[in-house]
Enzyme design. Sequence first.
Site, PDB file in Angstrom:
ATOM      1  N   GLU A   1      75.686  47.592  12.380  1.00  0.00           N
ATOM      2  CA  GLU A   1      75.728  47.095  13.868  1.00  0.00           C
ATOM      3  C   GLU A   1      77.389  46.909  14.110  1.00  0.00           C
ATOM      4  O   GLU A   1      77.854  46.551  13.090  1.00  0.00           O
ATOM      5  CB  GLU A   1      75.062  45.976  14.043  1.00  0.00           C
ATOM      6  CG  GLU A   1      73.495  45.954  14.215  1.00  0.00           C
ATOM      7  CD  GLU A   1      73.173  46.908  14.995  1.00  0.00           C
ATOM      8  OE1 GLU A   1      73.254  46.511  16.408  1.00  0.00           O
ATOM      9  OE2 GLU A   1      72.865  48.185  14.850  1.00  0.00           O
TER      10      GLU A   1
ATOM     11  N   TYR B   1      65.083  54.574  65.528  1.00  0.00           N
ATOM     12  CA  TYR B   1      64.218  53.861  64.826  1.00  0.00           C
ATOM     13  C   TYR B   1      62.774  54.311  64.813  1.00  0.00           C
ATOM     14  O   TYR B   1      62.367  53.928  66.019  1.00  0.00           O
ATOM     15  CB  TYR B   1      64.647  52.362  64.620  1.00  0.00           C
ATOM     16  CG  TYR B   1      63.353  51.890  63.466  1.00  0.00           C
ATOM     17  CD1 TYR B   1      63.436  52.323  62.204  1.00  0.00           C
ATOM     18  CD2 TYR B   1      62.249  51.087  63.938  1.00  0.00           C
ATOM     19  CE1 TYR B   1      62.542  51.544  60.990  1.00  0.00           C
ATOM     20  CE2 TYR B   1      61.513  50.681  62.937  1.00  0.00           C
ATOM     21  CZ  TYR B   1      61.593  50.733  61.928  1.00  0.00           C
ATOM     22  OH  TYR B   1      60.853  50.396  60.845  1.00  0.00           O
TER      23      TYR B   1
ATOM     24  N   ARG C   1      62.980  56.200  54.625  1.00  0.00           N
ATOM     25  CA  ARG C   1      62.764  55.194  53.701  1.00  0.00           C
ATOM     26  C   ARG C   1      61.171  55.273  53.174  1.00  0.00           C
ATOM     27  O   ARG C   1      60.467  56.192  53.755  1.00  0.00           O
ATOM     28  CB  ARG C   1      62.694  53.690  54.550  1.00  0.00           C
ATOM     29  CG  ARG C   1      63.986  53.351  54.716  1.00  0.00           C
ATOM     30  CD  ARG C   1      64.206  52.261  55.654  1.00  0.00           C
ATOM     31  NE  ARG C   1      63.499  51.108  55.157  1.00  0.00           N
ATOM     32  CZ  ARG C   1      62.877  50.147  55.953  1.00  0.00           C
ATOM     33  NH1 ARG C   1      63.410  49.901  57.132  1.00  0.00           N
ATOM     34  NH2 ARG C   1      62.438  49.189  55.353  1.00  0.00           N
TER      35      ARG C   1
ATOM     36  N   ARG D   1      73.205  39.834  29.046  1.00  0.00           N
ATOM     37  CA  ARG D   1      74.629  40.215  29.872  1.00  0.00           C
ATOM     38  C   ARG D   1      74.262  40.712  31.097  1.00  0.00           C
ATOM     39  O   ARG D   1      75.090  41.034  32.040  1.00  0.00           O
ATOM     40  CB  ARG D   1      75.191  41.110  29.023  1.00  0.00           C
ATOM     41  CG  ARG D   1      75.749  40.726  27.620  1.00  0.00           C
ATOM     42  CD  ARG D   1      76.329  41.907  26.751  1.00  0.00           C
ATOM     43  NE  ARG D   1      75.001  42.328  25.993  1.00  0.00           N
ATOM     44  CZ  ARG D   1      75.275  43.527  25.125  1.00  0.00           C
ATOM     45  NH1 ARG D   1      76.230  43.843  25.046  1.00  0.00           N
ATOM     46  NH2 ARG D   1      74.081  43.788  24.566  1.00  0.00           N
TER      47      ARG D   1
ATOM     48  N   GLY E   1      63.332  41.879  25.287  1.00  0.00           N
ATOM     49  CA  GLY E   1      64.599  41.130  25.311  1.00  0.00           C
ATOM     50  C   GLY E   1      64.790  40.765  26.799  1.00  0.00           C
ATOM     51  O   GLY E   1      64.322  41.363  27.833  1.00  0.00           O
TER      52      GLY E   1
ATOM     53  N   LEU F   1      60.747  49.034  22.656  1.00  0.00           N
ATOM     54  CA  LEU F   1      61.104  47.662  22.662  1.00  0.00           C
ATOM     55  C   LEU F   1      61.483  47.247  24.057  1.00  0.00           C
ATOM     56  O   LEU F   1      62.673  47.995  24.674  1.00  0.00           O
ATOM     57  CB  LEU F   1      62.046  47.450  21.790  1.00  0.00           C
ATOM     58  CG  LEU F   1      61.541  48.029  20.292  1.00  0.00           C
ATOM     59  CD1 LEU F   1      62.566  47.688  19.231  1.00  0.00           C
ATOM     60  CD2 LEU F   1      60.293  47.545  19.780  1.00  0.00           C
TER      61      LEU F   1
ATOM     62  N   GLY G   1      64.562  39.488  16.984  1.00  0.00           N
ATOM     63  CA  GLY G   1      65.329  41.163  16.694  1.00  0.00           C
ATOM     64  C   GLY G   1      64.264  42.107  16.886  1.00  0.00           C
ATOM     65  O   GLY G   1      63.059  42.014  16.797  1.00  0.00           O
TER      66      GLY G   1
ATOM     67  N   ASP H   1      65.913  49.995  27.428  1.00  0.00           N
ATOM     68  CA  ASP H   1      67.050  50.111  28.165  1.00  0.00           C
ATOM     69  C   ASP H   1      67.843  51.345  28.220  1.00  0.00           C
ATOM     70  O   ASP H   1      68.863  51.210  28.566  1.00  0.00           O
ATOM     71  CB  ASP H   1      67.919  48.727  27.795  1.00  0.00           C
ATOM     72  CG  ASP H   1      68.550  48.860  26.402  1.00  0.00           C
ATOM     73  OD1 ASP H   1      68.119  49.734  25.723  1.00  0.00           O
ATOM     74  OD2 ASP H   1      69.284  47.888  25.823  1.00  0.00           O
TER      75      ASP H   1
HETATM   76  C1  UD1 Z   1      70.263  48.158  19.440  1.00  0.00           C
HETATM   77  C2  UD1 Z   1      70.508  48.528  17.881  1.00  0.00           C
HETATM   78  C3  UD1 Z   1      71.842  49.371  17.662  1.00  0.00           C
HETATM   79  C4  UD1 Z   1      71.645  50.711  18.867  1.00  0.00           C
HETATM   80  C5  UD1 Z   1      71.305  50.296  20.398  1.00  0.00           C
HETATM   81  C6  UD1 Z   1      71.097  51.395  21.098  1.00  0.00           C
HETATM   82  C7  UD1 Z   1      69.508  46.850  16.542  1.00  0.00           C
HETATM   83  C8  UD1 Z   1      69.752  45.611  15.713  1.00  0.00           C
HETATM   84  N1  UD1 Z   1      70.746  47.557  16.939  1.00  0.00           N
HETATM   85  O1  UD1 Z   1      71.430  47.213  19.808  1.00  0.00           O
HETATM   86  O2  UD1 Z   1      71.999  49.887  16.526  1.00  0.00           O
HETATM   87  O3  UD1 Z   1      72.942  51.292  18.956  1.00  0.00           O
HETATM   88  O4  UD1 Z   1      70.117  49.433  20.245  1.00  0.00           O
HETATM   89  O5  UD1 Z   1      70.764  50.959  22.525  1.00  0.00           O
HETATM   90  O6  UD1 Z   1      68.158  47.402  16.642  1.00  0.00           O
HETATM   91  N2  UD1 Z   1      64.330  43.946  21.814  1.00  0.00           N
HETATM   92  C9  UD1 Z   1      62.908  43.362  21.654  1.00  0.00           C
HETATM   93  N3  UD1 Z   1      62.897  42.176  20.761  1.00  0.00           N
HETATM   94  C10 UD1 Z   1      64.048  41.787  20.098  1.00  0.00           C
HETATM   95  C11 UD1 Z   1      65.139  42.161  20.525  1.00  0.00           C
HETATM   96  C12 UD1 Z   1      65.428  43.229  21.204  1.00  0.00           C
HETATM   97  O7  UD1 Z   1      61.964  43.792  22.262  1.00  0.00           O
HETATM   98  O8  UD1 Z   1      63.658  40.821  19.441  1.00  0.00           O
HETATM   99  C13 UD1 Z   1      64.539  45.068  22.604  1.00  0.00           C
HETATM  100  C14 UD1 Z   1      65.500  44.649  23.878  1.00  0.00           C
HETATM  101  O9  UD1 Z   1      64.661  44.329  25.131  1.00  0.00           O
HETATM  102  C15 UD1 Z   1      65.993  46.061  24.199  1.00  0.00           C
HETATM  103  C16 UD1 Z   1      65.937  46.794  22.842  1.00  0.00           C
HETATM  104  O10 UD1 Z   1      64.846  46.124  22.057  1.00  0.00           O
HETATM  105  O11 UD1 Z   1      65.079  46.807  25.211  1.00  0.00           O
HETATM  106  C17 UD1 Z   1      67.343  46.906  22.175  1.00  0.00           C
HETATM  107  O12 UD1 Z   1      67.933  45.441  22.031  1.00  0.00           O
HETATM  108  P1  UD1 Z   1      69.240  45.044  22.379  1.00  0.00           P
HETATM  109  O13 UD1 Z   1      69.466  43.409  22.386  1.00  0.00           O
HETATM  110  O14 UD1 Z   1      69.744  45.792  23.715  1.00  0.00           O
HETATM  111  O15 UD1 Z   1      69.888  46.007  20.998  1.00  0.00           O
HETATM  112  P2  UD1 Z   1      71.235  46.335  21.168  1.00  0.00           P
HETATM  113  O16 UD1 Z   1      72.092  45.457  20.857  1.00  0.00           O
HETATM  114  O17 UD1 Z   1      71.660  47.365  22.257  1.00  0.00           O
HETATM  115 CA    CA Z   2      70.749  47.838  24.120  1.00  0.00          CA
END
Ligand code: UD1
Ligand code: CA
Length: 425
Positions: A159, A337, A304, A18, A14, A11, A82, A107
Amino acid sequence: MSLNGPVAIILAAGQGKRMKSDKAKVLHEVCGRPMIGYVVDAARGAGARTIIVVIGYASDQVLESLHDEPDILFVTQSEQLGTGHAVKICRELLADYQGPVMVLVGDEPLLRPEPLADLLARQEHDGAACLLGTAKVHDPMGFGRILRDSAGRFLRIVEERDCAPEEKAIREVNPSCYVFQLPLLWDALDQIGTSNAQHEYYLTDAPERLMAMGQKVMALNVLRADDILGVNTRQHLAQAATVMQARIQDHWMTEGVTIVDPHNTYIDGRATIGRDTVIHPFTVISGQVKIGAGCQVGPFTHLRDGTVLENDVEVGAFVEISRSHIDSGTIAHHLAYLGNASVGRDVNVGAGTITANFDGSRKNETQIGDRVRIGAGAVMIAPVAIDHDAVIGAGAVITRGKHIKSGDTVVGVPARSLSARTDDR
Ligand code: UD1
Ligand code: CA
């Protein structure tokens, strides 16, 4: 289309609000490499044969960074509703696939393949509808918490935003490393709503849903705290880089490299270093750099991208080298250099030597043959070629296009031959 399994979904749609960035979060670099690259490697290393990356925010950038990788497919999530929604939209692509699918988040650059392979193997062994890897951490802030009953059986994930105060104290967390069995996951995702603090479809609700459907779900504590550092802020990015840098250095020390002062040394994850090479403090090795065996690098050296040092090369204080090949036994001890240069064996590069490689529009090559001796403060205005065994006097400026013949000695500004053997090109 029938896909090779196991499949991994990563995934990465996002924005990472932050991070306060115009760049997709998963493209922020850890030790010189975008985060997503490490997660893809971890998935592959665990045995995934097809990798689906869910992209959305700045999707062009993410596509570009992963282009040309034949085992990666992309699904676009145009609105980030989500993590549950992000997985759900992969359904069409996986319509004909039945089997395990590992779900990871883009991430978490510190994921290692071993615990993920372990999860896949356990799922294959007992056919659970969902296995989720968990980790026990000192500071659970930001993670979903793992709730278990008094017998230790998994109940659900909560969560942080939805936690009751006593749940916040739980230190076993959800790193978002799951293995689900298809097509059962689709049924569970169909039942997920958005009645939570963020009004999003949470993937974290899927395990609980599967249990309510009478399916087997297990939460296994197979991950370590430093595997799962999730990067949500620039502070996290720096923390991840610190852990990654320690891993990179640990690897090269295991391979026989001496790193005199690990805390004051930076080595890019793409660099390679031969045994018995010594890296002195305040050395920065960035990009794809190849260092041979028995070299001395630093203190205060910057190597480099595109630099190759063959064996027994010595580069010292305030020497910067970029896109250059330095053959064995060559020495550049102080203040130099070298850019777009090819330097032969046993060359002595004097203090203050500069290759002036950039003419305002393009980078030009400097060629230096074996055993050439370059006096202090020499400037070579590229393109320049210096044949083997030539001697360049201190302070000489070799002008653009010059070709110094083998064994010749040149001095002055502009450099002239003491034996009148230098020709224009
Ligand atoms: C999420 C989990 C949390 C976990 C944490 C671990 C959920 C609801 N929560 O929270 O339980 O402890 O990861 O790192 O799953 N993303 C999408 N599409 C979306 C939303 C998110 O692709 O619609 C991707 C983001 O780009 C990211 C990842 O999913 O890479 C996680 O999303 P993020 O918003 O960082 O979730 P957390 O709040 O960290
Ligand atoms: Ca995250």
